[in-house]
Design an enzyme around this catalytic site. Structure first.
Site, PDB file in Angstrom:
ATOM      1  CB  SER A  40      -0.962   0.016   1.188  1.00  0.00           C
ATOM      2  OG  SER A  40      -0.266   0.231   2.389  1.00  0.00           O
ATOM      3  CE  LYS A  79      -2.760   1.952   4.839  1.00  0.00           C
ATOM      4  NZ  LYS A  79      -2.458   1.047   3.777  1.00  0.00           N
TER       5      LYS A  79
END
Length: 182
Positions: A40, A79
């Site tokens: 991700s 993230k």
């Protein structure tokens, strides 16, 4: 055993015990190594990269953080912080707007070049994704750099500051890519 040998052994034992205690304290309260799982954050961070996080950093917009996964117990995610408390977040035509101001996201350049549609992030507003117009106090809005393959605040919503484990400061593996986090 000679007296000097005993003293030397005691001295070494004390030094080793002190070093172990110091390492434990540093790891618990100041920094910690973490392994990245998943794609991700590609290309910034790849699956099985190893990073060092700072547990004392003041989180700022665009910092890369590690936090407890809000949707899977005992897991953590890595993230990028997009929205801080009070921010209004929106994406239109693949451009990020924070509080109405357009932001360049250079960490997305490689993924945009590799995407045939040249678009990574679907249009959305914070209101559509979370039911709120602004990021509330003590909350963060986060997204992965690999926007087409990232489970992030667009999926699971806002995350709390309390869930943040730390800010990524250094990549330590693979060895040919050692350096400060970007």
């Amino acid at each position: 055993m000679k007296e000097t040998t005993k003293k030397e052994l005691v001295s070494w034992t004390k030094s080793l015990a002190f070093a172990i205690i110091l390492a434990f304290i540093c790891r618990q309260f100041f920094f910690s190594p973490i392994t990245v799982f998943g794609e991700s954050m590609s290309p910034s961070f790849q699956d099985h990269d190893r990073v060092v996080i700072s547990k004392t950093s003041k989180i700022q917009r665009f910092d890369v953080i590690v936090f407890n996964a809000p949707d899977i117990e005992s897991e953590h995610y890595i993230k990028r912080v997009i929205g801080l408390p009070g921010d209004s977040i929106e994406v239109k035509n693949d451009v990020l707007y924070i509080n109405g101001k357009a932001y360049n996201e250079p960490y997305l350049s490689e993924n945009k070049r590799n995407n045939p549609n040249n678009s990574l992030t679907e249009d959305f507003s914070l209101l559509e994704k979370t039911g709120k117009t602004k990021v509330p106090e003590n909350m963060l809005f986060v997204m992965g750099d690999n926007r087409l393959n990232s489970k992030d605040s667009r999926t699971f919503g806002l995350i709390s500051y309390d869930s943040v484990i730390g800010e990524v400061k250094l990549k330590i593996y693979p060895f040919n890519d050692i350096g400060l986090a970007k």
